[in-house]
Design a protein around this motif. Structure first.
Motif, short mmCIF file in Angstrom:
data_model
loop_
_atom_site.label_atom_id
_atom_site.label_comp_id
_atom_site.label_asym_id
_atom_site.label_seq_id
_atom_site.Cartn_x
_atom_site.Cartn_y
_atom_site.Cartn_z
N SER A 8 0.83 -1.21 0.00
CA SER A 8 0.00 0.00 0.00
C SER A 8 0.86 1.26 0.00
O SER A 8 0.55 2.23 -0.70
CB SER A 8 -0.93 0.00 1.22
OG SER A 8 -1.83 -1.09 1.17
N THR A 9 1.93 1.25 0.77
CA THR A 9 2.83 2.40 0.80
C THR A 9 3.47 2.60 -0.56
O THR A 9 3.57 3.73 -1.06
CB THR A 9 3.91 2.21 1.88
OG1 THR A 9 3.29 2.05 3.15
CG2 THR A 9 4.84 3.41 1.92
N ASP A 56 -8.35 0.58 -4.12
CA ASP A 56 -7.92 -0.18 -2.95
C ASP A 56 -8.79 -1.43 -2.83
O ASP A 56 -9.96 -1.36 -2.48
CB ASP A 56 -8.07 0.71 -1.70
CG ASP A 56 -7.57 0.03 -0.43
OD1 ASP A 56 -7.03 -1.09 -0.53
OD2 ASP A 56 -7.71 0.62 0.65
N GLY A 62 -8.52 -4.73 5.25
CA GLY A 62 -7.53 -3.86 5.87
C GLY A 62 -7.22 -2.66 5.01
O GLY A 62 -6.08 -2.48 4.56
N SER A 67 -5.96 0.66 3.88
CA SER A 67 -5.05 1.67 4.42
C SER A 67 -4.81 2.83 3.47
O SER A 67 -4.23 3.84 3.86
CB SER A 67 -3.71 1.02 4.79
OG SER A 67 -3.16 0.32 3.69
N THR A 101 -5.82 6.47 4.62
CA THR A 101 -4.89 7.10 5.55
C THR A 101 -3.62 7.54 4.85
O THR A 101 -3.14 8.67 5.03
CB THR A 101 -4.55 6.13 6.70
OG1 THR A 101 -5.73 5.83 7.43
CG2 THR A 101 -3.52 6.75 7.64
N ILE A 102 -3.06 6.67 4.02
CA ILE A 102 -1.78 6.96 3.37
C ILE A 102 -1.89 8.14 2.41
O ILE A 102 -0.94 8.90 2.21
CB ILE A 102 -1.25 5.71 2.64
CG1 ILE A 102 -1.01 4.58 3.66
CG2 ILE A 102 0.04 6.01 1.90
CD1 ILE A 102 -0.59 3.27 3.03
N ALA A 161 -8.48 10.03 5.22
CA ALA A 161 -9.10 9.14 6.21
C ALA A 161 -10.51 9.56 6.61
O ALA A 161 -11.33 8.71 6.95
CB ALA A 161 -8.21 9.05 7.44
N GLY A 165 -12.75 1.75 2.86
CA GLY A 165 -12.56 2.60 4.02
C GLY A 165 -13.42 3.84 4.00
O GLY A 165 -13.78 4.39 5.05
N ASP A 224 1.54 7.98 7.73
CA ASP A 224 0.62 8.30 8.83
C ASP A 224 -0.04 9.66 8.63
O ASP A 224 -1.21 9.85 8.98
CB ASP A 224 1.36 8.28 10.17
CG ASP A 224 1.67 6.87 10.64
OD1 ASP A 224 1.10 5.92 10.08
OD2 ASP A 224 2.49 6.71 11.56
#
Length: 326
Positions: A92-93, A114, A119, A121, A124-125, A129, A155, A301
Motif C-alpha cells: 500500500s505504501t 484499494d 484492511g 489503508s 490514511t496513506i 481518512a 474505508g 501516517d
C-alpha cells in the motif's frame, strides 16, 4: 516511466488464452466457475471449492457486470496491479508513493483502487481518512487527494475506522464489481490497484472483471527475507497461470538508511539472495530496491507524499529510479 503496454480487449469471438474464472488451486480439468458443470464434474471431487461452485445460484455464463465495467474502463489508459502474496511488505505504501509520483505531473490523471477490503489503508496513506464517497447521476464519485489523484476504498464506506469488515467471498466480489462499474473515474492515465495478501477472491475477481478491458501488468513487492520471497514465488505463479504480464519485482525495506549520516545497515538480511536472486530464478526483471527510511512511515501516517517532503532521501531516489526504469 514504468513500461506498460495497453493490452488488446478480449471479445467473445476471441476468448482469452488464460482462464481467470478458474481458481489457481483448481484440479487439472476444472470446468470453471461459469460452467454448468461447476462443482458437479468428476474433476471437482475433492476440490476445496466444490461445495461453493455446486451450490452457487449465480446464473452461468458471462457476468452481467462485464459490459458496464468494459464501458467504464474504456477511459482508463493503463491498469497496473500491485501484488505480493505476503502481508506487511509495503504494498500500500509503494502504491501510494507511485501514485504521488505519477500525479506530480499535473497533466497525468491517476487513480488508486484499494482492493484490501479487510484492511484498507489507502485512505490514511493518501490523507483521506475522514472522507466519504458521494453518489451522483453518473455513479459514485472517487475521493480526490488532489485534482489529478483520486482513490476509492471500502474505508470510505465504513461508519468508523474501527469498524471490522467481516465479509465472505461473494460480498467482496460484489464490491469489487461496483468499484469498477459504478465509480465515475473519468479519464485516467494510470489506475493503480492495491491488493491484499494472497492469491484468492479479490485477485481472481479483479482479473476476471478486467479480462476484457486488459491489464497492463503487475508490479510485485517483496522484502529481502526468505519468508517473504516464498509467498512472492506463489504470486509469480499466479500471474503466469491467469495471464497477467509481470512488469517487474521491487525489493522493499532492503536496508536501513540513517537520515543523518546516510549509512545503510541490513535489517532484513537476504539469507537466500533476496529479490535479486529471485528475479534471476524466475526470469523477472528487478526494478529496484527501496531502503528503509523511518520518515516513509511518518509520511504514510500523515497522508503526504514522501517524495515531495524528502526529495534528498536515498529512498526517494530509489522510488524515482523504479518509475523511470524504462
Amino acid at each position: 516511466m514504468l513500461a506498460v503496454q495497453q493490452q488488446p480487449a478480449t471479445t467473445p469471438e476471441q476468448p482469452s488464452a488464460s482462464l481467470p474464472d478458474i481458481p489457481s488451486n483448481a484440479p487439472q480439468h476444472c470446468p470453471g466457475t461459469e460452467s454448468e458443470l461447476a462443482g458437479k464434474s468428476d474433476a471437482c471431487n475433492g476440490c476445496a471449492n466444490q461445495e461453493i461452485c455446486a451450490s452457487s445460484t449465480k446464473p452461468k455464463g458471462p457476468d452481467p457486470a462485464l459490459p458496464f465495467i468494459r464501458e467504464r474502463m474504456a477511459d482508463v489508459k493503463h491498469k497496473i496491479l500491485v501484488l505480493s502474496g505476503k502481508g506487511g511488505v509495503g504494498k500500500s505504501t509503494f502504491t501510494a508513493q507511485l501514485a504521488w509520483a505519477f500525479a506530480s505531473d499535473e497533466t497525468t490523471q491517476t487513480g488508486v483502487l484499494d482492493l484490501d477490503i479487510c484492511g484498507p489503508s489507502i485512505p490514511t496513506i493518501l490523507g483521506l481518512a475522514n472522507e466519504q464517497v458521494h453518489s451522483s447521476s453518473s455513479g459514485w464519485s472517487p475521493v480526490y487527494a488532489q485534482p489529478n489523484l483520486a482513490a476509492i476504498s471500502v474505508g470510505f464506506l465504513l461508519p468508523s475506522a474501527k469498524e471490522a469488515v467481516m465479509w465472505r467471498g461473494p460480498k467482496k466480489n460484489g464490491l469489487i464489481a461496483q468499484f469498477l462499474k459504478d465509480v465515475d473515474w473519468g479519464y485516467l492515465d494510470y489506475m493503480l490497484v492495491d491488493t491484499p495478501p494472497g492469491t484468492s477472491d479479490e485477485h481472481l475477481s479483479v482479473v476476471q472483471y478486467l479480462k476484457e478491458s486488459g491489464i497492463d501488468g503487475a508490479v510485485l513487492v517483496t522484502t529481502p527475507q526468505e519468508v517473504a520471497l516464498q509467498d512472492v514465488r506463489r504470486e509469480i505463479d499466479f500471474c503466469r497461470k491467469v495471464g497477467i504480464p509481470i512488469l517487474g519485482l521491487v525489493e522493499n525495506m532492503s536496508g536501513f538508511v540513517c537520515p543523518g549520516c546516510k549509512t545503510e545497515s541490513k535489517i532484513f538480511k537476504p539469507t537466500t539472495g533476496g529479490a535479486k536472486r529471485l528475479a534471476e530464478e524466475t526470469n523477472v526483471e528487478l526494478l529496484g530496491a527501496v531502503p528503509l527510511d523511518p520518515r516513509i512511515g511518518k509520511s504514510a501516517d500523515y497522508g503526504v507524499s514522501f517524495l515531495d517532503d524528502y526529495p534528498d532521501s536515498p529512498a526517494t531516489a530509489a522510488y524515482l529510479d523504479i518509475i523511470d526504469r524504462k
